[in-house]
Design a protein around this motif. Structure first.
Motif, mmCIF file in Angstrom:
data_model
loop_
_atom_site.group_PDB
_atom_site.id
_atom_site.type_symbol
_atom_site.label_atom_id
_atom_site.label_comp_id
_atom_site.label_asym_id
_atom_site.label_seq_id
_atom_site.Cartn_x
_atom_site.Cartn_y
_atom_site.Cartn_z
ATOM 1 N N TRP A 1 0.941 -1.229 -0.112
ATOM 2 C CA TRP A 1 0.021 0.023 -0.136
ATOM 3 C C TRP A 1 0.844 1.374 -0.141
ATOM 4 C CZ3 TRP A 1 -5.195 -0.546 -0.803
ATOM 5 C CH2 TRP A 1 -5.705 -1.820 -0.561
ATOM 6 N N LEU A 2 1.992 1.265 0.523
ATOM 7 C CA LEU A 2 2.600 2.478 0.787
ATOM 8 C C LEU A 2 4.237 2.634 0.092
ATOM 9 C CD1 LEU A 2 2.163 2.803 4.565
ATOM 10 C CD2 LEU A 2 0.956 4.164 2.828
ATOM 11 N N THR A 3 4.494 1.402 -0.687
ATOM 12 C CA THR A 3 5.822 1.139 -0.963
ATOM 13 C C THR A 3 6.159 0.776 -2.412
ATOM 14 O OG1 THR A 3 6.075 -1.262 -0.234
ATOM 15 C CG2 THR A 3 6.857 0.566 1.333
ATOM 16 N N SER A 4 5.058 0.660 -3.202
ATOM 17 C CA SER A 4 5.097 0.266 -4.712
ATOM 18 C C SER A 4 4.062 1.069 -5.472
ATOM 19 C CB SER A 4 4.976 -1.280 -4.612
ATOM 20 O OG SER A 4 4.701 -1.738 -6.044
ATOM 21 N N ALA B 1 8.149 11.914 -1.531
ATOM 22 C CA ALA B 1 6.860 11.943 -0.820
ATOM 23 C C ALA B 1 6.352 10.483 -1.433
ATOM 24 C CB ALA B 1 5.933 12.771 -1.263
ATOM 25 N N GLY B 2 6.666 9.290 -0.843
ATOM 26 C CA GLY B 2 6.250 8.081 -1.227
ATOM 27 C C GLY B 2 7.230 7.725 -2.572
ATOM 28 N N PRO B 3 6.907 6.412 -2.861
ATOM 29 C CA PRO B 3 7.910 5.819 -4.040
ATOM 30 C C PRO B 3 7.684 6.617 -5.309
ATOM 31 C CG PRO B 3 5.797 4.450 -3.671
ATOM 32 C CD PRO B 3 5.990 5.458 -2.346
ATOM 33 N N ALA B 4 8.790 6.969 -5.746
ATOM 34 C CA ALA B 4 8.852 7.736 -7.171
ATOM 35 C C ALA B 4 7.754 8.997 -6.895
ATOM 36 C CB ALA B 4 8.184 6.929 -8.242
ATOM 37 N N ASP B 5 7.869 9.664 -5.773
ATOM 38 C CA ASP B 5 6.948 10.844 -5.577
ATOM 39 C C ASP B 5 5.471 10.588 -5.790
ATOM 40 O OD1 ASP B 5 8.672 12.835 -4.293
ATOM 41 O OD2 ASP B 5 9.277 13.547 -6.122
ATOM 42 N N SER B 6 4.976 9.513 -5.636
ATOM 43 C CA SER B 6 3.497 8.966 -6.060
ATOM 44 C C SER B 6 2.691 9.843 -4.938
ATOM 45 C CB SER B 6 3.307 7.681 -5.792
ATOM 46 O OG SER B 6 3.768 7.047 -4.516
ATOM 47 N N MET B 7 3.016 10.138 -3.760
ATOM 48 C CA MET B 7 2.511 11.056 -2.836
ATOM 49 C C MET B 7 2.565 12.445 -2.783
ATOM 50 S SD MET B 7 2.409 8.593 0.542
ATOM 51 C CE MET B 7 2.077 6.639 0.405
ATOM 52 N N LEU B 8 3.199 12.938 -3.915
ATOM 53 C CA LEU B 8 3.670 14.396 -4.060
ATOM 54 C C LEU B 8 2.378 15.349 -4.343
ATOM 55 C CD1 LEU B 8 5.997 16.241 -3.703
ATOM 56 C CD2 LEU B 8 6.235 16.164 -6.107
ATOM 57 N N THR B 9 2.151 16.041 -3.492
ATOM 58 C CA THR B 9 1.069 17.327 -3.787
ATOM 59 C C THR B 9 1.696 18.547 -3.635
ATOM 60 O OG1 THR B 9 0.693 17.672 -1.264
ATOM 61 C CG2 THR B 9 -0.667 15.862 -2.775
ATOM 62 N N VAL B 10 0.807 19.582 -4.336
ATOM 63 C CA VAL B 10 1.548 20.998 -4.309
ATOM 64 C C VAL B 10 2.203 21.171 -3.044
ATOM 65 C CG1 VAL B 10 0.883 23.311 -5.052
ATOM 66 C CG2 VAL B 10 -0.080 21.423 -6.124
ATOM 67 N N VAL B 11 1.411 21.332 -1.997
ATOM 68 C CA VAL B 11 1.959 21.641 -0.860
ATOM 69 C C VAL B 11 3.065 20.849 -0.162
ATOM 70 C CG1 VAL B 11 1.374 22.548 1.460
ATOM 71 C CG2 VAL B 11 -0.484 22.658 -0.167
#
Length: 333
Positions: free
Chosen positions: A177-180, A278-288
């Motif tokens: 859930w958090l790593t791939s 932010a997460g693997p390969a910036d998959s959780m990256l948001t603007v803030v």
């Protein structure tokens, strides 16, 4: 001689003078009373006014100023005009974070509004334990965001997380859930779905309370009349509840979308890594989250301020459009 001098009534003149003095005294008394009331009001508002000025207006002005400079928290600060804004609008990572934010917002709007409406309708009925369930669903709202996110981080763990344990009990494979980012659903990778799940779970209770307040304002006579006419529960929901709740739905829509566009704490707590991703390969990256990384990791304060103002302008435009089109579906009494 030959002229009659006017006689002066001393008592009448004295009465007029006294009346004039009394009116002036009354006006001064009223003015003094209004002044005292104004001073009392402003003395009570002063802490809030100071808080707004110190913690909102001043930082807002500083952020606007820094957005036109090359400030990096060290060295000479130089005015560079619109260069930061041009760099933001040509930054590939910014557009990736913007896309992630829009995807997150769209999914969260669905998962936090529709369940909240259904829960509000259900808990608006005369049910045993209604107050308990209302409180139960509202607890995540008042819980600490970081504590909740860290709790979910353990629940979503690949090796010992409860969610994967539950999947194994029904014969399904464990998920990263958090790593791939190899597994996705509807084109959204699992790490972003984790952020959506946690944020929606924490937001549903607040939206439910707002919908409950809106339901309290709908007259029961409308449902009684519809029931007499033979309308089913579904027809009553679609023809009475949904239209009458449109102002409440509009409020929930606007506030939830603004919160989604500014999301930071959940993806940061769930996915921030030692390599500042932010997460693997910036998959959780948001603007803030991207703004935080540029400003407080790379120390590009001017660039981060420009990014913040670009996001602010986007939120203002989206909110303006929502208000402009709201008269097409929002029904005010």
């Amino acid at each position: 001689a030959g002229y009659d001098l006017p006689t002066i009534d001393g008592e009448a003149a004295m009465s007029k003078v006294q009346a004039t003095l009394a009116q002036g005294s009354a006006r001064r008394s009223v003015s003094a009373k209004k002044l005292r009331e104004a001073l009392d009001a402003y003395s009570m508002l002063l802490p809030t006014i100071l808080g707004v000025v110190v913690f909102f207006a001043v930082p807002l002005g500083m952020s606007l100023y820094l957005s036109f400079t090359n400030s990096r928290l060290a060295g000479e600060t130089r005015f560079i005009g619109l260069e930061n804004y041009a760099n933001v609008l040509s930054d590939r990572i910014f557009y990736e974070s913007l896309w992630n934010t829009f995807v997150f917002s769209a999914a969260t709007m669905v998962l936090s509004m529709i369940p909240a409406l259904l829960l509000a309708v259900f808990l608006n009925e005369q049910l045993r334990g209604r107050a308990f369930f209302r409180t139960l669903f509202f607890i995540p709202v008042v819980a600490s965001v970081v504590a909740v996110s860290l709790l979910w981080k353990y629940l979503l763990n690949f090796d010992f997380g409860f969610l994967n344990y539950a999947l194994s009990l029904v014969g399904l494979s464990r998920q990263s859930w958090l790593t791939s980012i190899e597994t996705s659903f509807l084109g959204i990778p699992l790490p972003m779905w984790s952020v959506i799940l946690v944020f929606s779970w924490k937001t549903v209770g607040y939206n439910m309370v707002i919908f409950l307040a809106g339901l309290q304002g709908i007259s029961r006579q409308l449902y009684e009349a519809a029931s007499i006419d033979g309308a089913s529960r579904w027809q009553q929901f679609m023809k009475i509840t949904v239209p009458m709740l449109s102002p409440t739905s509009f409020f929930v829509l606007v506030t939830t979308l603004i919160n989604c566009l500014q999301v930071f704490d959940v993806p940061f707590a769930l996915g921030w890594t030692r390599s500042n991703n932010a997460g693997p390969a910036d998959s959780m990256l948001t603007v803030v989250v991207n703004l935080y990384r540029e400003g407080f990791i790379s120390f590009r304060m001017g660039y981060a301020s420009a990014m913040a103002w670009v996001l602010t302008i986007m939120i203002l435009i989206i909110t303006f459009v929502q208000f402009r089109v709201s008269n097409r579906w929002v029904n005010y009494e």
